[in-house]
Enzyme design. Structure first.
Site, PDB file in Angstrom:
ATOM      1  N   HIS A 198       0.824  -1.215   0.000  1.00 28.36           N
ATOM      2  CA  HIS A 198       0.000   0.000   0.000  1.00 28.36           C
ATOM      3  C   HIS A 198       0.859   1.266   0.000  1.00 28.36           C
ATOM      4  O   HIS A 198       0.548   2.237  -0.694  1.00 28.36           O
ATOM      5  CB  HIS A 198      -0.951   0.009   1.197  1.00 28.36           C
ATOM      6  CG  HIS A 198      -1.904  -1.144   1.219  1.00 28.36           C
ATOM      7  ND1 HIS A 198      -2.707  -1.434   2.296  1.00 28.36           N
ATOM      8  CD2 HIS A 198      -2.176  -2.085   0.270  1.00 28.36           C
ATOM      9  CE1 HIS A 198      -3.433  -2.509   2.019  1.00 28.36           C
ATOM     10  NE2 HIS A 198      -3.117  -2.933   0.804  1.00 28.36           N
ATOM     11  N   HIS A 234      -9.048  -2.225  -5.343  1.00 28.35           N
ATOM     12  CA  HIS A 234      -7.982  -2.531  -4.386  1.00 28.35           C
ATOM     13  C   HIS A 234      -6.973  -3.507  -4.975  1.00 28.35           C
ATOM     14  O   HIS A 234      -5.761  -3.379  -4.720  1.00 28.35           O
ATOM     15  CB  HIS A 234      -8.529  -3.097  -3.076  1.00 28.35           C
ATOM     16  CG  HIS A 234      -7.433  -3.264  -2.061  1.00 28.35           C
ATOM     17  ND1 HIS A 234      -6.931  -2.211  -1.327  1.00 28.35           N
ATOM     18  CD2 HIS A 234      -6.675  -4.340  -1.730  1.00 28.35           C
ATOM     19  CE1 HIS A 234      -5.932  -2.636  -0.577  1.00 28.35           C
ATOM     20  NE2 HIS A 234      -5.751  -3.929  -0.809  1.00 28.35           N
ATOM     21  N   ASP A 272      -2.995  -2.942  -5.176  1.00 36.69           N
ATOM     22  CA  ASP A 272      -1.974  -3.933  -4.824  1.00 36.69           C
ATOM     23  C   ASP A 272      -1.000  -4.156  -5.976  1.00 36.69           C
ATOM     24  O   ASP A 272       0.220  -4.244  -5.773  1.00 36.69           O
ATOM     25  CB  ASP A 272      -2.625  -5.268  -4.461  1.00 36.69           C
ATOM     26  CG  ASP A 272      -3.168  -5.301  -3.038  1.00 36.69           C
ATOM     27  OD1 ASP A 272      -2.828  -4.406  -2.239  1.00 36.69           O
ATOM     28  OD2 ASP A 272      -3.934  -6.231  -2.729  1.00 36.69           O
ATOM     29  N   HIS A 288      -0.509 -11.044  -5.224  1.00 36.60           N
ATOM     30  CA  HIS A 288       0.879 -10.635  -4.970  1.00 36.60           C
ATOM     31  C   HIS A 288       1.892 -11.582  -5.620  1.00 36.60           C
ATOM     32  O   HIS A 288       2.869 -11.142  -6.208  1.00 36.60           O
ATOM     33  CB  HIS A 288       1.140 -10.567  -3.463  1.00 36.60           C
ATOM     34  CG  HIS A 288       0.314  -9.535  -2.765  1.00 36.60           C
ATOM     35  ND1 HIS A 288       0.323  -8.207  -3.125  1.00 36.60           N
ATOM     36  CD2 HIS A 288      -0.557  -9.640  -1.728  1.00 36.60           C
ATOM     37  CE1 HIS A 288      -0.497  -7.535  -2.328  1.00 36.60           C
ATOM     38  NE2 HIS A 288      -1.047  -8.378  -1.481  1.00 36.60           N
TER      39      HIS A 288
END
EC number: 3.5.1.108
Length: 316
Positions: free
Chosen positions: A85, A243, A247, A270
């Site tokens: 973030h 969001h 990321d 991720h």
């Protein structure tokens, strides 16, 4: 015409500090942003209150784990977790060089979005340096796949993200966010999107030592009835995919330089973001390092190939 790019590197004008809790550790953490010289990149440094400890360069080559968050360093030793973030905020606002002191092993979660970091950067102010900014320009497609999931970089005349998610939960379903990225778009459309999770996963995560600081104050939570249980509801109709885009921006900010190209992903995360970035940077025929050349007032930038920055992961 070319694309509008910033010619010179940036840093912060002054120091800014924040204190919050880690979403996984549940422990209070203080973090400070400080100006840094050109070609420093983003550097995290552990601080125990009396002296500075180990440095972690914000590079994909330093990523030690991608389970639930992006972690720099050794999961079993010294590390800094949940950097995505803060890295998204720096990427989104175009900050190239910052020294970040942190007195714990996890970046604070705050409200689960990048907005508190944006506000800290705004408080510190942005300074333009006298050294040219270098860009990674994607010059051929690079793609990775894992089952139904995939991610790819493609040549593009700008910096663009096209992120798609597909969840069985009807609270999320299939969502797409696609946009070129600049500071204004990041602030308006991405920065406020919060991390999310499912109530049914909480006990399993707690038992594994994760999400100890998670709450409705810092996460969107989907209940067993497949409804968002946060009192305020969603900040955007498709906050979940926004969001995931946030990321992805934070993960790709670990390239060591900003990129010119389009990043696309389907059912990513991720691990896939990091793998796609490693795949791109491992193929020297897939990208080139460029900077802007001299231009007339009001004209778009032309690009010129240059040497790689010293802090780039392929130089380590």
């Amino acid at each position: 015409m070319g694309i509008v790019l910033h010619d010179y590197q940036t840093t912060l004008k002054t120091r800014a500090s924040l204190t919050g809790i880690g979403v996984h550790s549940g422990k209070e953490v203080s973090i400070s942003f400080m100006p840094a010289d050109a070609d420093t990149g983003i550097v995290f440094q552990l601080f125990n209150g009396a002296e500075l400890g180990r440095e972690f360069r914000a590079l994909v080559s330093e990523v030690g784990a991608t389970d639930l968050c992006t972690m720099l360093g050794d999961p079993a030793g010294e590390h800094i977790a949940t950097v995505e973030h803060i890295m998204a905020a720096l990427f989104g606002l175009g900050i190239d060089n910052v020294a970040i002191e942190i007195d714990g092993s996890e970046v604070p979660i705050f409200d689960g979005s990048a907005m508190p970091f944006v506000e800290a950067i705004d408080q510190a102010g942005v300074e333009t340096l006298s050294v040219k900014r270098r860009y990674i320009r994607v010059i051929k497609p690079v793609r990775i796949e894992n089952g139904a999931s995939w991610a790819e970089f493609k040549p593009y005349d700008g910096t663009r993200f096209e992120v798609e998610i597909d969840f069985e939960s009807p609270a999320i379903g299939r969502q797409l966010f696609a946009s070129d990225i600049n500071a204004d778009i990041f602030r308006r459309d991405i920065a406020r999107a919060r991390t999310f999770g499912f109530m049914k996963d909480v006990e399993r995560l707690w038992a594994a030592g994760y999400a100890l600081g998670s709450s409705l104050e810092n996460s969107l939570v989907i209940g067993d009835d497949n409804r968002v249980i946060n009192m305020g509801g969603l900040r955007y109709p498709n906050e979940f995919v926004r969001h995931k885009t946030l990321d992805a921006m934070g993960d790709l900010a670990l390239a060591g330089a900003r990129f010119i190209g389009c990043f696309r992903s389907y059912r990513g995360g991720h691990r896939m973001n990091a793998a796609a970035l490693r795949r791109l940077l491992s193929d020297r025929t897939a990208f080139e390092i460029v900077e802007t050349t001299r231009r007339e007032r009001g004209r778009s930038a032309e690009m010129n190939a240059v040497n790689a920055p010293l802090y780039a992961p392929w130089m380590i």
